[in-house]
Each structure stands twice: as structure tokens, then as C-alpha cells.
Motif scaffolding. Structure first.
Motif, PDB file in Angstrom:
ATOM      1  N   VAL A 407      37.165  16.694  16.896  1.00 44.42           N
ATOM      2  CA  VAL A 407      35.620  16.359  16.759  1.00 44.42           C
ATOM      3  C   VAL A 407      35.070  15.987  18.416  1.00 44.42           C
ATOM      4  CG1 VAL A 407      34.253  14.812  15.908  1.00 44.42           C
ATOM      5  CG2 VAL A 407      35.397  15.395  14.241  1.00 44.42           C
ATOM      6  N   ALA A 411      31.881  17.709  19.782  1.00 48.67           N
ATOM      7  CA  ALA A 411      30.821  17.015  19.321  1.00 48.67           C
ATOM      8  C   ALA A 411      29.478  18.064  19.889  1.00 48.67           C
ATOM      9  CB  ALA A 411      30.897  15.466  20.084  1.00 48.67           C
ATOM     10  N   LEU A 431      34.134  11.327  12.356  1.00 54.42           N
ATOM     11  CA  LEU A 431      32.809  12.683  12.766  1.00 54.42           C
ATOM     12  C   LEU A 431      31.936  11.041  13.427  1.00 54.42           C
ATOM     13  CD1 LEU A 431      32.288  14.736  10.240  1.00 54.42           C
ATOM     14  CD2 LEU A 431      32.090  15.566  13.141  1.00 54.42           C
TER      15      LEU A 431
END
Length: 512
Positions: A407, A411, A431
Motif C-alpha cells: 500500500v 498509495a 490502507l
């Protein structure tokens, strides 16, 4: 009263002698663990060789019962199905078995296998059995090129097979790719060479392989639940290099694979060959000005490079990891003596398998891509890296891996995330930590009474993704997790995605 068991020394000597099809397998007492594709092939082969075989499997389904009946007809001593059948080691022909042949997915701590280990009974995998049976009187013995890695195995094996065939060789992709090696060995075709895909599970149970060339494509945290630790997983992957004859091929962009080669006990004269998606050094393959080149298998490698193919030969959508796979396959076949022209022709003829960065449709300026084969974070990372703005459909059975790095690395690409899976809490937490501003939309698990609840899950996921994608975005289904919590397989998951996208496209067309 049962028959007496042979002594450990006698059994060890007999097993050591079993190094060809024509060895004396008759009466060998074998338990085959698992009645899936590889287990059925192992049992069928051993029965043909005259061994006394008992097969066990926990599953009782229409398929396993049909498989069991077939094995009984061809001569299995017994086939035992159900959970009780795999809790303890059965006798064979009234005595303790001399050998257990296990299917790859069976963990070493499974009760029956653990009991066999406590009793000092040898445990082989289907690959170990196949290697011992490869020599057969009156038939050509195929050479082996062996491929493993966390991701990209099937693609690389397919590319290698295509290159070998372009060179005019009788070649087959076998192993974890789908066709059991034992089935290929028993075919009437006299193959020149096998491109062998090996999982970490298969490598765990083998000890005798001596391939012409071998490669670890990459390594990342995966199957920790099966191996017990990442270190154990790496150790099993590294076994692919043992006894390699001509070339141990490593990923120069990942130091772990180079260290595996450094530590490997290989045949004298075996070379270490690197591949990189950058400019290659001497004894490496790499990329120069859009060309795949070889600085390893040419005489003038210190000053020149042989052109193998162009990036365009890999197709319009060729992300970095696909280039790496092509270079690894090229290194394998070049070690085997294949000429550059056949490498190029093989890549041009190669068709990637379904569910691997598969373009499905473009609807309203949004591209939909199916990468259901991305069953772990490493694979999903390679897929995400290929696109700039992504609505990501992800989640599923995590297999004990972590998602933070994945992540954090991607991102900035994420427009939104749609979470599938019965429990994707670990991915959701990653997340929240590393992409707190990215909207996340969980999908309800679906109606459990449905025959295939995953189809409903995916249809809902596609609807959610469509609602949050903008023209120019890619909706990427790269779950970074296994599929079995909601789907029959990664293929079922991918097919459900394709069907849902096509339904979406059809609806959009009808409303115009």
C-alpha cells in the motif's frame, strides 16, 4: 498376522536403487497422499510399475469418488476417502509403508505426513518421483529446465516452451503449470526438453533433481502459513539451484536470488547468469535501448551484446515484470543452446495466459484489467506499477502475508479501493495507515445459499468500481490474496470479473 516390515537399511537401499523406470518397483509399499491431479498421476504411475499402492484423501466429492473408483479398477490396493483417512498412516499390503508420495499442497505438519516422518519413512513429492522415472529403456530422456519464484512462473515456463519449440525442439511446459510431469513422461512423445514450473511446495519434497539450467525469478513473502516462516520458504525456493549442470540464473535486481546461487552446491563448471530489466553487465541478460540483449552466452560478451528481441515483441501491454520473465526464459533457453532468432520467434508466438494483466474492455474511457493471478502482494505490486491512476479491486484469503509495503508503494496511484474477501481486515488496516485519503468500499460477502456466491460479490465490486472510476483510469482487479474464501479458484474469480465487466459494457451500450 500382517507381513513383517523390511528393515530401515533394506528399505533405504531399495529406494536408493529406484532411479529409472526400469528399476524394480514391484511390490514397493507406497501411500499416496492426495487424489488431485498430481496425486492421481503418481498413484496411476506407481500401479503401472507394479507397486502396492494405498491412496488417501480427505475430500469426499463426486470427483474424488470417481477418481478412487478408477484407481481401484487399475489396481490400487485401496483408496481411503474422508477426514479420518488422513489422520494416520495406513498399512499397505499388511505392513508399514516403505514410501509416502505426497501431493504438493500437503503441509509437512499434516498428521499423516508427520507420522511418516516420525517413523523415518521417506516422503517424496511428485517431482522427485518423476525425476527418478525420467530414464526409460528405449526412449529418449528429456532434459529439464526448472523455474520457480513467487510470481511469474507460469508465464516464464510458457515463454521458454515457445522459444524451445521455435528452435525446432520437442518441448513441453510441465509441473505446477498444469500438466503433471509424470503424465508427460508417460506420453509416447520423445521430448527433447521440459520447461518445469516448480512451486515451493514441490521443491520442499525433492532432493535429486539435476536440471540443465534453473532460475528463481523473484522472492517475496508468500505461503508463510505453509512453510512456517519466510526463511523456510526461501530455503525451499533455493533448492531449485542444487545440482544444476550449466547455468544458475538469478534476478540481478533482487540480491536474495544471487545469494541463493552463491550458496548452491552445483555441478562443476556451472555458471551464474544474471538478468535485469536495466543495462546488463558481463554474464547477464538485460535491456538496451528497447532491445532484450544477451551478454552471457556469446564469445565476445566483454565488448558486445547479442540482440534477442525488442520490447515490442512482448506485445502492447508489457509491464516491467513481463520483461523480466522474458529475460529469464531467454537465459534458460540460451543456456540450453537456443539461437537468438528462436528467442525472438518464441516471444512473438507466445500468448499470455488468461487472468494475467488481461485487458477485458474499455467502457466510457475506463480500462478494465483482470489480474486475478496476482494472489499475493508481490504480484499485485508488479501489476499496480504498470498503471498511473487505479481503482483497485483487492482482497481475499491473505495466507499470512503483510500489506503495508504494498500500500505504501502505490498509495499515490489509488483513486479508490473496492475490497472483496470474507475477511480483508489486514488489507483495510494497511490502507488506513498508508493511504488514509483513499476511499475504501467493502463489498458484502454475498448470499451463502447461492451456488457460486463469488459471482454476486464480483458483480457488486464491479458496480462499485464503475461508480468511482473516471475517464483515463484503470480498474484493476489484482487481489493480492488467494481466492478460495469466496471463489472456486483464481480462474473463477477472474472469469466472474470478466463476466461482470462485459455485463456492465452491454448495459452501457443499451442505454446509449
Amino acid at each position: 498376522m500382517g507381513k513383517p516390515s523390511s528393515t530401515s537399511a533394506e528399505t533405504a537401499a531399495r529406494l536408493a536403487s529406484l532411479t529409472s523406470w526400469d528399476a524394480d518397483w514391484s511390490g514397493l509399499r507406497v501411500v499416496v497422499a492426495g487424489i488431485g491431479v498430481s496425486g492421481f498421476a503418481a498413484a496411476d504411475t506407481l500401479i503401472e510399475l507394479g507397486a502396492s499402492v494405498v491412496v488417501v484423501d480427505a475430500s469426499v466429492t463426486e470427483r474424488t469418488e470417481a477418481q478412487a473408483e478408477t484407481l481401484r479398477i487399475v489396481g490400487a490396493e485401496d483408496v481411503l476417502l474422508g477426514t479420518g483417512a488422513v489422520e494416520r498412516l495406513p498399512t499397505v499390503d499388511g505392513a508399514q509403508p516403505e514410501l509416502v508420495v505426497t501431493s504438493p499442497g500437503w503441509r509437512p505438519d499434516q498428521a499423516l505426513l508427520a507420522e511418516a516422518a516420525r517413523r523415518d519413512i521417506d516422503i517424496w513429492g511428485d517431482v522427485e518421483l518423476a525425476w527418478r522415472l525420467r530414464n526409460r529403456r528405449g526412449k529418449k530422456t528429456a532434459d529439464w529446465l526448472t523455474i520457480t519464484g513467487t510470481n511469474g512462473k507460469t508465464t516464464t515456463v510458457g515463454m521458454a516452451e515457445s522459444m524451445l519449440r521455435a528452435a525446432g525442439l520437442k518441448a513441453a511446459a510441465v509441473g505446477n503449470v498444469g500438466k503433471p510431469i509424470l503424465d508427460a513422461i508417460r506420453e509416447p512423445v520423445e521430448y527433447d526438453v521440459f520447461a518445469v514450473e516448480l512451486s515451493s511446495f514441490q521443491l520442499h519434497w525433492e532432493n535429486s533433481l539435476s536440471p540443465v539450467a534453473s532460475v528463481v525469478l523473484n522472492v517475496a513473502e508468500d505461503h508463510v502459513d505453509w512453510h512456517g516462516s519466510y526463511e523456510s520458504y526461501l530455503a525451499d525456493k533455493a533448492k531449485v539451484y542444487a545440482k544444476t549442470q550449466k547455468a544458475c540464473i538469478f534476478n540481478a535486481d533482487q540480491i536474495e536470488t544471487e545469494r541463493m546461487v552463491e550458496d548452491a552446491d552445483v555441478v562443476e563448471g556451472c555458471r551464474a547468469i544474471g538478468f535485469t530489466t536495466g543495462v546488463p553487465a558481463v554474464s547477464m541478460l538485460g535491456v538496451v535501448e528497447g532491445m532484450l540483449v544477451d551478454r552471457a552466452f556469446i564469445d565476445e560478451r566483454r565488448s558486445h551484446a547479442a540482440e534477442l528481441a525488442s520490447l515490442g515483441d512482448l506485445g502492447a501491454m508489457a509491464p516491467r515484470h513481463m520483461v523480466a520473465n522474458a529475460l529469464a526464459a531467454a537465459a534458460l533457453v540460451r543456456a540450453y543452446g537456443v539461437e537468438p532468432a528462436a528467442v525472438k520467434a518464441g516471444l512473438q508466438a507466445f500468448l499470455p495466459g488468461d487472468h494475467r494483466i488481461q485487458a477485458v474492455a474499455t467502457v466510457g474511457g475506463v480500462a478494465w484489467v483482470n489480474d486475478s493471478k496476482a494472489t499475493n502482494p508481490h504480484a499485485a505490486s508488479a501489476s499496480l506499477a504498470a498503471f498511473e491512476h487505479v481503482v483497485w479491486i483487492a482482497g481475499g484469503l491473505s495466507k499470512g502475508v503483510a500489506y503495508d509495503q504494498l500500500v505504501a508503494d502505490h498509495a499515490r496511484r489509488l483513486r479508490a479501493v473496492v475490497l472483496i474477501g470474507r475477511d480483508s481486515s489486514e488489507l483495510a488496516a494497511a490502507l488506513r495507515r498508508h493511504a488514509p485519503n483513499v476511499p475504501v468500499f467493502p463489498v458484502e460477502p454475498g448470499q451463502t445459499g447461492q451456488k457460486r456466491p463469488g459471482d454476486e460479490v464480483m458483480a457488486n465490486a464491479v458496480q462499485l468500481a464503475a461508480a468511482h472510476a473516471e475517464p483515463g483510469d484503470v480498474v484493476l482487479m489484482a487481489p493480492a490474496a488467494a481466492s478460495m474464501d469466496q471463489f472456486d479458484s483464481y480462474a473463477h474469480r477472474g472469469t466472474a470479473f470478466i463476466d461482470a465487466v462485459r455485463a456492465l459494457a452491454a448495459k452501457g451500450t443499451s442505454e446509449e
